[in-house]
Design a protein around this motif. Structure first.
Motif, PDB file in Angstrom:
ATOM      1  N   ASP A 165       0.818  -1.208   0.000  1.00  0.00           N
ATOM      2  CA  ASP A 165       0.000   0.000   0.000  1.00  0.00           C
ATOM      3  C   ASP A 165       0.857   1.267   0.000  1.00  0.00           C
ATOM      4  O   ASP A 165       2.017   1.252   0.413  1.00  0.00           O
ATOM      5  CB  ASP A 165      -0.907   0.042   1.237  1.00  0.00           C
ATOM      6  CG  ASP A 165      -1.961  -1.050   1.226  1.00  0.00           C
ATOM      7  OD1 ASP A 165      -2.196  -1.655   0.171  1.00  0.00           O
ATOM      8  OD2 ASP A 165      -2.544  -1.291   2.304  1.00  0.00           O
ATOM      9  N   ALA A 166       0.255   2.368  -0.437  1.00  0.00           N
ATOM     10  CA  ALA A 166       0.909   3.670  -0.367  1.00  0.00           C
ATOM     11  C   ALA A 166       0.992   4.098   1.098  1.00  0.00           C
ATOM     12  O   ALA A 166       0.166   3.686   1.915  1.00  0.00           O
ATOM     13  CB  ALA A 166       0.109   4.698  -1.166  1.00  0.00           C
ATOM     14  N   PRO A 167       1.972   4.936   1.443  1.00  0.00           N
ATOM     15  CA  PRO A 167       2.058   5.428   2.829  1.00  0.00           C
ATOM     16  C   PRO A 167       0.763   6.124   3.244  1.00  0.00           C
ATOM     17  O   PRO A 167       0.080   6.729   2.419  1.00  0.00           O
ATOM     18  CB  PRO A 167       3.221   6.426   2.789  1.00  0.00           C
ATOM     19  CG  PRO A 167       4.004   6.053   1.585  1.00  0.00           C
ATOM     20  CD  PRO A 167       3.035   5.470   0.600  1.00  0.00           C
ATOM     21  N   LEU A 168       0.447   6.037   4.525  1.00  0.00           N
ATOM     22  CA  LEU A 168      -0.763   6.670   5.049  1.00  0.00           C
ATOM     23  C   LEU A 168      -0.691   8.189   4.964  1.00  0.00           C
ATOM     24  O   LEU A 168      -1.712   8.850   4.752  1.00  0.00           O
ATOM     25  CB  LEU A 168      -1.004   6.223   6.491  1.00  0.00           C
ATOM     26  CG  LEU A 168      -1.368   4.740   6.645  1.00  0.00           C
ATOM     27  CD1 LEU A 168      -1.209   4.289   8.083  1.00  0.00           C
ATOM     28  CD2 LEU A 168      -2.783   4.503   6.158  1.00  0.00           C
ATOM     29  N   VAL A 169       0.505   8.759   5.168  1.00  0.00           N
ATOM     30  CA  VAL A 169       0.697  10.205   5.056  1.00  0.00           C
ATOM     31  C   VAL A 169       2.035  10.504   4.384  1.00  0.00           C
ATOM     32  O   VAL A 169       2.932   9.676   4.390  1.00  0.00           O
ATOM     33  CB  VAL A 169       0.663  10.929   6.435  1.00  0.00           C
ATOM     34  CG1 VAL A 169      -0.695  10.805   7.076  1.00  0.00           C
ATOM     35  CG2 VAL A 169       1.746  10.423   7.353  1.00  0.00           C
ATOM     36  N   CYS A 170       2.130  11.674   3.788  1.00  0.00           N
ATOM     37  CA  CYS A 170       3.400  12.142   3.239  1.00  0.00           C
ATOM     38  C   CYS A 170       3.575  13.623   3.559  1.00  0.00           C
ATOM     39  O   CYS A 170       2.634  14.299   3.970  1.00  0.00           O
ATOM     40  CB  CYS A 170       3.536  11.901   1.753  1.00  0.00           C
ATOM     41  SG  CYS A 170       2.093  11.616   0.820  1.00  0.00           S
ATOM     42  N   VAL A 171       4.785  14.093   3.382  1.00  0.00           N
ATOM     43  CA  VAL A 171       5.106  15.489   3.665  1.00  0.00           C
ATOM     44  C   VAL A 171       4.212  16.386   2.819  1.00  0.00           C
ATOM     45  O   VAL A 171       4.024  16.157   1.630  1.00  0.00           O
ATOM     46  CB  VAL A 171       6.599  15.776   3.385  1.00  0.00           C
ATOM     47  CG1 VAL A 171       6.896  17.269   3.500  1.00  0.00           C
ATOM     48  CG2 VAL A 171       7.476  14.980   4.328  1.00  0.00           C
ATOM     49  N   GLY A 172       3.627  17.383   3.465  1.00  0.00           N
ATOM     50  CA  GLY A 172       2.757  18.331   2.781  1.00  0.00           C
ATOM     51  C   GLY A 172       1.282  17.999   2.901  1.00  0.00           C
ATOM     52  O   GLY A 172       0.439  18.808   2.551  1.00  0.00           O
ATOM     53  N   GLN A 173       0.977  16.819   3.423  1.00  0.00           N
ATOM     54  CA  GLN A 173      -0.413  16.396   3.542  1.00  0.00           C
ATOM     55  C   GLN A 173      -1.057  16.973   4.790  1.00  0.00           C
ATOM     56  O   GLN A 173      -0.463  16.992   5.853  1.00  0.00           O
ATOM     57  CB  GLN A 173      -0.462  14.868   3.591  1.00  0.00           C
ATOM     58  CG  GLN A 173      -1.850  14.294   3.652  1.00  0.00           C
ATOM     59  CD  GLN A 173      -1.838  12.777   3.590  1.00  0.00           C
ATOM     60  OE1 GLN A 173      -0.898  12.177   3.106  1.00  0.00           O
ATOM     61  NE2 GLN A 173      -2.878  12.173   4.102  1.00  0.00           N
ATOM     62  N   ARG A 174      -2.301  17.430   4.656  1.00  0.00           N
ATOM     63  CA  ARG A 174      -3.061  17.953   5.794  1.00  0.00           C
ATOM     64  C   ARG A 174      -3.631  16.772   6.568  1.00  0.00           C
ATOM     65  O   ARG A 174      -4.147  15.830   5.975  1.00  0.00           O
ATOM     66  CB  ARG A 174      -4.187  18.860   5.322  1.00  0.00           C
ATOM     67  CG  ARG A 174      -5.007  19.449   6.464  1.00  0.00           C
ATOM     68  CD  ARG A 174      -6.044  20.430   5.969  1.00  0.00           C
ATOM     69  NE  ARG A 174      -5.470  21.566   5.281  1.00  0.00           N
ATOM     70  CZ  ARG A 174      -4.876  22.597   5.878  1.00  0.00           C
ATOM     71  NH1 ARG A 174      -4.765  22.621   7.183  1.00  0.00           N
ATOM     72  NH2 ARG A 174      -4.389  23.600   5.179  1.00  0.00           N
TER      73      ARG A 174
END
Length: 154
Positions: free
Chosen positions: A92-101
């Motif tokens: 799966d894609a990461p749950l959060v990434c830099v810049g995400q609210r």
């Protein structure tokens, strides 16, 4: 929050003189983390943060004497010892990434401890300013995981 620069300078001197790699102190809602080395190489690229999933401009990190970025915000730390996972499953894609609210209560990552998958929730609303660990890293109590930049922009 009133910042006592003399106290911070004294703490920086303490870290430099003692040879320790990192110092983290929390007093109530305020916390400070001083590190001599970048905990995540990707976060130190040219002292800038890329915003890939948000049109909200992120503050540029300031450069310290050792040319390491300093990102101001709330540092969310690990509540337990275990293995960091950025997603529920490796594919799966990461749950959060830099810049995400993110909003308080959103799941940011999973920490695996004793074969149990423990979801770690955001303690604050804001924007992910930095991710201090990578997939598979071992984390301990109070190990920095994310910096959440508090934002009034909706």
């Amino acid at each position: 929050m009133a910042v006592d620069l003399r106290k911070i300078k004294k703490l920086i001197e303490l870290v430099q003189e003692s040879g320790i790699a990192e110092l983290a102190i929390t007093e109530g809602e305020e916390s400070i983390r001083i590190t001599r080395y970048s905990p995540h190489p990707a976060s130190a690229q040219a002292g800038a943060i890329s915003s890939t999933q948000s049109s909200v401009p992120l503050p540029k990190p300031t450069q310290s004497r050792n040319a390491m970025p300093v990102i101001e915000g709330f540092v969310q730390v690990s509540p337990m010892v275990g293995t960091f996972h950025a997603a529920k499953n490796l594919a799966d894609a990461p749950l959060v990434c830099v810049g995400q609210r993110v909003s308080q209560g959103d799941i940011l990552c999973i920490i695996e401890a004793m074969r149990m998958q423990n979801p770690i929730e955001a303690q604050r609303d804001g924007i992910i300013g930095a991710i201090w660990v990578k997939e598979g890293d071992e984390v301990a109590f109070d190990h920095p995981l994310f910096t959440i930049i508090e934002s009034d922009i909706s």
